[in-house]
Design a protein around this motif. Structure first.
Motif, PDB file in Angstrom:
ATOM      1  N   ASN A 131      -4.038  -2.692   5.320  1.00 58.90           N
ATOM      2  CA  ASN A 131      -4.607  -3.472   4.220  1.00 58.90           C
ATOM      3  C   ASN A 131      -3.985  -3.126   2.869  1.00 58.90           C
ATOM      4  OD1 ASN A 131      -6.419  -4.933   5.813  1.00 58.90           O
ATOM      5  ND2 ASN A 131      -7.932  -3.308   5.734  1.00 58.90           N
ATOM      6  N   ASP A 132      -3.141  -2.100   2.828  1.00 61.00           N
ATOM      7  CA  ASP A 132      -2.561  -1.638   1.565  1.00 61.00           C
ATOM      8  C   ASP A 132      -1.040  -1.790   1.524  1.00 61.00           C
ATOM      9  OD1 ASP A 132      -2.748  -0.512  -1.010  1.00 61.00           O
ATOM     10  OD2 ASP A 132      -2.297   1.473  -0.222  1.00 61.00           O
ATOM     11  N   TYR A 151      13.237   0.159  12.701  1.00 69.34           N
ATOM     12  CA  TYR A 151      13.227  -1.305  12.703  1.00 69.34           C
ATOM     13  C   TYR A 151      11.777  -1.770  12.671  1.00 69.34           C
ATOM     14  CZ  TYR A 151      17.960  -0.273  14.026  1.00 69.34           C
ATOM     15  OH  TYR A 151      19.223   0.241  14.032  1.00 69.34           O
ATOM     16  N   PHE A 152      11.565  -2.999  12.268  1.00 70.33           N
ATOM     17  CA  PHE A 152      10.219  -3.540  12.138  1.00 70.33           C
ATOM     18  C   PHE A 152      10.055  -4.803  12.970  1.00 70.33           C
ATOM     19  CE2 PHE A 152      10.330  -0.774   8.539  1.00 70.33           C
ATOM     20  CZ  PHE A 152       9.020  -0.449   8.268  1.00 70.33           C
ATOM     21  N   ILE A 153       8.885  -4.943  13.574  1.00 65.85           N
ATOM     22  CA  ILE A 153       8.485  -6.232  14.116  1.00 65.85           C
ATOM     23  C   ILE A 153       8.223  -7.107  12.888  1.00 65.85           C
ATOM     24  CG2 ILE A 153       6.736  -7.481  15.436  1.00 65.85           C
ATOM     25  CD1 ILE A 153       6.228  -4.808  16.954  1.00 65.85           C
ATOM     26  N   PRO A 154       8.739  -8.340  12.848  1.00 62.68           N
ATOM     27  CA  PRO A 154       8.484  -9.182  11.677  1.00 62.68           C
ATOM     28  C   PRO A 154       6.992  -9.236  11.346  1.00 62.68           C
ATOM     29  CG  PRO A 154      10.178 -10.172  13.007  1.00 62.68           C
ATOM     30  CD  PRO A 154       9.648  -8.986  13.794  1.00 62.68           C
ATOM     31  N   PHE A 155       6.706  -9.298  10.041  1.00 63.51           N
ATOM     32  CA  PHE A 155       5.321  -9.197   9.577  1.00 63.51           C
ATOM     33  C   PHE A 155       5.053 -10.175   8.437  1.00 63.51           C
ATOM     34  CE2 PHE A 155       7.951  -5.862   7.643  1.00 63.51           C
ATOM     35  CZ  PHE A 155       7.808  -6.135   6.293  1.00 63.51           C
ATOM     36  N   GLY A 156       3.757 -10.359   8.167  1.00 59.92           N
ATOM     37  CA  GLY A 156       3.342 -11.225   7.069  1.00 59.92           C
ATOM     38  C   GLY A 156       1.908 -10.941   6.680  1.00 59.92           C
ATOM     39  N   GLN A 157       1.462 -11.655   5.666  1.00 58.97           N
ATOM     40  CA  GLN A 157       0.079 -11.500   5.207  1.00 58.97           C
ATOM     41  C   GLN A 157      -0.851 -12.130   6.233  1.00 58.97           C
ATOM     42  OE1 GLN A 157       0.965 -13.104   1.111  1.00 58.97           O
ATOM     43  NE2 GLN A 157      -0.494 -11.480   0.576  1.00 58.97           N
ATOM     44  N   ASP A 158      -1.917 -11.424   6.558  1.00 59.80           N
ATOM     45  CA  ASP A 158      -2.858 -11.938   7.546  1.00 59.80           C
ATOM     46  C   ASP A 158      -4.032 -12.674   6.913  1.00 59.80           C
ATOM     47  OD1 ASP A 158      -3.462  -9.246   6.708  1.00 59.80           O
ATOM     48  OD2 ASP A 158      -5.028  -9.184   8.225  1.00 59.80           O
ATOM     49  N   ASP A 159      -4.389 -12.358   5.686  1.00 61.59           N
ATOM     50  CA  ASP A 159      -5.490 -13.035   4.990  1.00 61.59           C
ATOM     51  C   ASP A 159      -5.282 -12.851   3.489  1.00 61.59           C
ATOM     52  OD1 ASP A 159      -7.845 -14.082   3.996  1.00 61.59           O
ATOM     53  OD2 ASP A 159      -9.149 -12.975   5.365  1.00 61.59           O
ATOM     54  N   TYR A 160      -4.391 -13.656   2.918  1.00 63.28           N
ATOM     55  CA  TYR A 160      -3.996 -13.466   1.520  1.00 63.28           C
ATOM     56  C   TYR A 160      -5.128 -13.701   0.528  1.00 63.28           C
ATOM     57  CZ  TYR A 160      -3.613 -18.542   1.134  1.00 63.28           C
ATOM     58  OH  TYR A 160      -3.882 -19.878   1.113  1.00 63.28           O
ATOM     59  N   LYS A 161      -6.173 -14.422   0.917  1.00 67.43           N
ATOM     60  CA  LYS A 161      -7.294 -14.656   0.000  1.00 67.43           C
ATOM     61  C   LYS A 161      -8.249 -13.466  -0.053  1.00 67.43           C
ATOM     62  CE  LYS A 161      -7.274 -19.659   0.106  1.00 67.43           C
ATOM     63  NZ  LYS A 161      -7.999 -20.872   0.422  1.00 67.43           N
ATOM     64  N   PRO A 164      -5.414  -9.527  -0.183  1.00 64.42           N
ATOM     65  CA  PRO A 164      -4.089  -9.900  -0.705  1.00 64.42           C
ATOM     66  C   PRO A 164      -3.009  -8.839  -0.530  1.00 64.42           C
ATOM     67  CG  PRO A 164      -5.623  -9.472  -2.506  1.00 64.42           C
ATOM     68  CD  PRO A 164      -6.429  -9.461  -1.242  1.00 64.42           C
ATOM     69  N   ASN A 165      -3.351  -7.601  -0.268  1.00 61.19           N
ATOM     70  CA  ASN A 165      -2.352  -6.541  -0.074  1.00 61.19           C
ATOM     71  C   ASN A 165      -2.067  -6.241   1.395  1.00 61.19           C
ATOM     72  OD1 ASN A 165      -1.944  -6.158  -2.790  1.00 61.19           O
ATOM     73  ND2 ASN A 165      -3.413  -4.490  -2.964  1.00 61.19           N
ATOM     74  N   SER A 166      -2.713  -6.954   2.295  1.00 58.05           N
ATOM     75  CA  SER A 166      -2.631  -6.665   3.725  1.00 58.05           C
ATOM     76  C   SER A 166      -1.420  -7.330   4.377  1.00 58.05           C
ATOM     77  CB  SER A 166      -3.912  -7.148   4.405  1.00 58.05           C
ATOM     78  OG  SER A 166      -3.890  -6.868   5.777  1.00 58.05           O
ATOM     79  N   LEU A 167      -0.752  -6.574   5.244  1.00 53.68           N
ATOM     80  CA  LEU A 167       0.334  -7.097   6.078  1.00 53.68           C
ATOM     81  C   LEU A 167       0.094  -6.675   7.519  1.00 53.68           C
ATOM     82  CD1 LEU A 167       3.563  -6.293   3.999  1.00 53.68           C
ATOM     83  CD2 LEU A 167       2.449  -8.517   4.266  1.00 53.68           C
ATOM     84  N   VAL A 168       0.437  -7.576   8.449  1.00 50.67           N
ATOM     85  CA  VAL A 168       0.301  -7.286   9.869  1.00 50.67           C
ATOM     86  C   VAL A 168       1.525  -7.836  10.590  1.00 50.67           C
ATOM     87  CG1 VAL A 168      -1.056  -7.722  11.964  1.00 50.67           C
ATOM     88  CG2 VAL A 168      -2.222  -7.324   9.811  1.00 50.67           C
ATOM     89  N   ALA A 169       2.011  -7.060  11.551  1.00 44.92           N
ATOM     90  CA  ALA A 169       3.129  -7.487  12.389  1.00 44.92           C
ATOM     91  C   ALA A 169       2.729  -8.697  13.219  1.00 44.92           C
ATOM     92  CB  ALA A 169       3.549  -6.348  13.309  1.00 44.92           C
ATOM     93  N   ASP A 170       3.705  -9.511  13.564  1.00 45.32           N
ATOM     94  CA  ASP A 170       3.498 -10.614  14.492  1.00 45.32           C
ATOM     95  C   ASP A 170       3.647 -10.038  15.901  1.00 45.32           C
ATOM     96  OD1 ASP A 170       3.638 -12.814  16.171  1.00 45.32           O
ATOM     97  OD2 ASP A 170       4.853 -14.004  14.769  1.00 45.32           O
TER      98      ASP A 170
END
Length: 192
Positions: A131-132, A151-161, A164-170
């Motif tokens: 979340n940070d 290396y990283f599994i591609p990731f993105g924001q899971d709940d930007y509303k 807003p600071n959270s990222l989770v791998a796909d």
């Protein structure tokens, strides 16, 4: 790259809300025919949460992998000298574990597994879940993005509303990201 003849460590840290997704990803990875050595951080190994009981998760992991779970620093240390793994996957990887990896701290079973594995010049694949990530943890993610054999599994924001600071791998990209990491290549695009 064919994963069939590979031995892959699958490490889980305490992002409990993603454990169900991690188990599905683990099953998909196992379906490639690779041998999987399960690893859990001490907290992940012993904590019951609102997302499930640890015994339920541990039983499922052992059933999928066919191996006992490494859950102590002492059990993880031989990964390096014995060259046990071709690839180490850390999924989910919390902000706390990312910070320890970036700082070279090896005080949990997962961070020791990473330290031990890296000594063999072999790849680690991280699936972040924090979340940070776009807050205080961003500097640690940046450091690892720049590190050799990480290396990283591609990731993105899971709940930007709401977060807003959270990222989770796909999690669905574990297998192609693992194939890429074994070729020492980052699966792109990294940001989803």
């Amino acid at each position: 790259m064919d994963l069939k003849d590979k031995t892959i460590g699958f490490a889980m840290t305490g992002s409990f809300c993603t454990f169900s997704k991690a188990l599905k990803a683990l099953e998909e990875l196992k379906s490639t025919g690779c041998d999987i050595i399960p690893i859990m951080s001490e907290i992940a190994y012993k904590s019951d949460t609102r997302f499930g009981r640890c015994e339920t998760f541990k039983t499922a992991i052992k059933d999928i992998c066919g191996h006992e779970i490494i859950s102590r620093v002492q059990e993880a240390e031989p990964i390096g000298p014995k060259k046990l793994l071709d690839l180490l996957v850390i999924l989910p990887c919390t902000g706390n574990s990312i910070a320890k990896l970036a700082a070279g701290i090896a005080d949990t079973s997962v961070t020791m597994a990473a330290k031990a594995h890296l000594r063999n010049d072999r790849p680690i694949l991280i699936g972040i879940s924090t979340n940070d990530a776009l807050g205080n943890a961003a500097k640690n993610i940046g450091a690892l993005l720049n590190a050799k054999n990480i290396y990283f599994i591609p990731f993105g924001q899971d709940d930007y509303k709401k977060k807003p600071n959270s990222l989770v791998a796909d999690f669905s990209l574990l297998v192609p990201a693992a194939e890429a990491a074994l070729k020492k290549t980052q699966l792109q695009p990294i940001l989803k």
